[in-house]
Design a protein around this motif. Structure first.
Motif, mmCIF file in Angstrom:
data_model
loop_
_atom_site.group_PDB
_atom_site.id
_atom_site.type_symbol
_atom_site.label_atom_id
_atom_site.label_comp_id
_atom_site.label_asym_id
_atom_site.label_seq_id
_atom_site.Cartn_x
_atom_site.Cartn_y
_atom_site.Cartn_z
ATOM 1 N N TYR A 33 84.260 -44.293 -6.404
ATOM 2 C CA TYR A 33 83.048 -44.590 -7.158
ATOM 3 C C TYR A 33 83.423 -45.239 -8.480
ATOM 4 O O TYR A 33 84.414 -44.866 -9.108
ATOM 5 N N TYR A 35 81.616 -45.831 -12.353
ATOM 6 C CA TYR A 35 80.514 -45.497 -13.251
ATOM 7 C C TYR A 35 80.735 -46.199 -14.588
ATOM 8 O O TYR A 35 81.859 -46.477 -14.978
ATOM 9 N N LEU A 43 76.377 -40.868 -17.300
ATOM 10 C CA LEU A 43 77.130 -41.653 -16.335
ATOM 11 C C LEU A 43 76.177 -42.537 -15.549
ATOM 12 O O LEU A 43 75.273 -42.045 -14.880
ATOM 13 N N TYR A 48 79.820 -47.663 -4.906
ATOM 14 C CA TYR A 48 80.428 -46.592 -4.116
ATOM 15 C C TYR A 48 81.027 -47.185 -2.853
ATOM 16 O O TYR A 48 80.358 -47.913 -2.130
ATOM 17 N N ARG A 100 83.734 -31.767 -1.400
ATOM 18 C CA ARG A 100 83.299 -32.435 -2.611
ATOM 19 C C ARG A 100 83.864 -31.780 -3.869
ATOM 20 O O ARG A 100 83.784 -32.353 -4.952
ATOM 21 N N TYR A 103 86.211 -33.995 -5.859
ATOM 22 C CA TYR A 103 85.701 -35.183 -6.563
ATOM 23 C C TYR A 103 86.353 -35.232 -7.938
ATOM 24 O O TYR A 103 86.120 -34.360 -8.772
ATOM 25 N N ASP B 31 72.534 -30.839 -1.619
ATOM 26 C CA ASP B 31 73.099 -29.599 -1.092
ATOM 27 C C ASP B 31 74.376 -29.177 -1.820
ATOM 28 O O ASP B 31 75.143 -28.341 -1.308
ATOM 29 N N TYR B 32 74.606 -29.752 -2.972
ATOM 30 C CA TYR B 32 75.819 -29.414 -3.735
ATOM 31 C C TYR B 32 75.520 -29.710 -5.192
ATOM 32 O O TYR B 32 75.037 -30.801 -5.521
ATOM 33 N N TYR B 36 80.304 -30.609 -14.649
ATOM 34 C CA TYR B 36 81.524 -31.241 -15.129
ATOM 35 C C TYR B 36 81.615 -31.083 -16.643
ATOM 36 O O TYR B 36 80.606 -31.104 -17.354
ATOM 37 N N LEU B 46 85.705 -31.268 -12.971
ATOM 38 C CA LEU B 46 84.889 -30.238 -12.333
ATOM 39 C C LEU B 46 85.115 -28.886 -13.002
ATOM 40 O O LEU B 46 86.249 -28.439 -13.165
ATOM 41 N N ALA B 49 80.870 -25.184 -9.330
ATOM 42 C CA ALA B 49 79.868 -25.792 -8.456
ATOM 43 C C ALA B 49 79.213 -24.714 -7.601
ATOM 44 O O ALA B 49 79.805 -23.652 -7.368
ATOM 45 N N ARG B 51 76.396 -24.084 -4.082
ATOM 46 C CA ARG B 51 75.637 -24.599 -2.968
ATOM 47 C C ARG B 51 74.319 -23.848 -2.894
ATOM 48 O O ARG B 51 74.227 -22.700 -3.354
ATOM 49 N N ASN B 96 78.154 -37.746 0.223
ATOM 50 C CA ASN B 96 79.065 -38.164 -0.846
ATOM 51 C C ASN B 96 78.357 -38.921 -1.957
ATOM 52 O O ASN B 96 78.998 -39.562 -2.787
ATOM 53 N N GLN B 97 77.031 -38.844 -1.991
ATOM 54 C CA GLN B 97 76.266 -39.485 -3.046
ATOM 55 C C GLN B 97 76.013 -38.475 -4.163
ATOM 56 O O GLN B 97 75.356 -37.469 -3.952
ATOM 57 N N PHE B 98 76.542 -38.786 -5.345
ATOM 58 C CA PHE B 98 76.403 -37.916 -6.494
ATOM 59 C C PHE B 98 75.430 -38.522 -7.495
ATOM 60 O O PHE B 98 75.480 -39.725 -7.755
ATOM 61 N N PHE B 100 74.114 -37.815 -11.498
ATOM 62 C CA PHE B 100 74.486 -37.055 -12.683
ATOM 63 C C PHE B 100 73.335 -36.955 -13.677
ATOM 64 O O PHE B 100 72.527 -37.877 -13.811
ATOM 65 N N GLY B 101 73.285 -35.830 -14.382
ATOM 66 C CA GLY B 101 72.405 -35.705 -15.532
ATOM 67 C C GLY B 101 72.937 -36.541 -16.678
ATOM 68 O O GLY B 101 74.024 -37.109 -16.612
#
Lengths: 114, 110
Positions: A33, A35, A43, A48, A100, A103, B31-32, B36, B46, B49, B51, B96-98, B100-101
């Motif tokens: 990825y 960013y 971010l 991707y 994950r 990551y 789902d995750y 960070y 990280l 985390a 679930r 695998n798509q993240f 972020f805040g």
């Protein structure tokens, strides 16, 4: 290597010049990825890569931005005709299909356009 | 559109106090939910985390509380220390798509 490696760590360029940023992911990580993080900001997703699938380019802000990755190896992010608004830290992250929690981010490239 | 909303933007806490950072999301496919921690000049790392099948996860002084029905999750840092001063990002992932805040800058005053 043990972590995600990015180079250069700092880059100062003149407005209008092209720059190329490099990311070496963790060996075996299929996903990669890019960013962008502007000063004091969050971010911003750029692009991707997942294995040999077509990349998700939905975050690229303009056609001046492009990125390549061959297989599961190194990726390069290219910014053409740089503008002062491109000044930011560019972060790369990679992850494994196994989990994950792996990551992992690199330390980023700080780009300054003058 | 911001997929994950994080607050507050900045937080100042006395040493020994509790730091609380909140995040909210809309997409029920997530789902995750990782958090960070980012120190100046470094990439995010990280921290912890969770679930969605559990409501709380604790690792040392760090706890994630997760409310699935409200679609909210939060990070609690107990006995906050000056070394905890950093920027904290929540995230939500599907596959695998993240997403972020926007980050919270935490300062712990000695």
């Amino acid at each position: 290597g043990a972590g995600v490696s990015q180079s250069p760590s700092n880059k100062v360029t003149e407005k209008g010049k092209d720059v190329e940023l490099r990311c070496d992911p963790i060996s075996g990580h299929t996903a990669l990825y890019w960013y962008r993080q502007r000063l004091g900001q969050g971010l911003e997703f750029l692009i991707y890569f997942q294995g040999n699938s077509a990349p998700d380019k939905s975050g690229l802000p303009s056609d001046r931005f492009s990125a390549e990755r061959t297989g599961e190896s190194v990726s390069t992010l290219t910014i053409q005709r740089t503008q002062q608004e491109d000044s930011a830290v560019y972060l790369c992250a990679s992850s494994s299909h196994r989990g994950r929690d792996g990551y992992t981010f690199g330390s980023g490239t700080r780009l300054t356009v003058v | 559109q911001q997929q994950v909303k994080q607050s507050p933007q900045s937080l100042i806490v006395q040493k020994g106090g509790i730091s609380i950072i909140n995040c909210a999301y809309e997409n029920t496919a997530f789902d995750y939910f990782p958090w960070y921690q980012q120190f100046p000049g470094k990439g995010p790392a990280l921290l912890i985390a969770i679930r969605p099948d559990v409501s709380e996860k604790k690792e040392g002084r760090f706890t994630i509380s997760f409310n699935k029905s409200a679609k909210q999750f939060s990070l609690h840092i107990m006995d906050s220390q000056p070394g905890d001063s950093a920027t904290y990002f929540c995230a939500a992932a599907t596959g695998n798509q993240f997403y972020f805040g926007t980050g919270t800058s935490l300062t712990v005053i000695p």
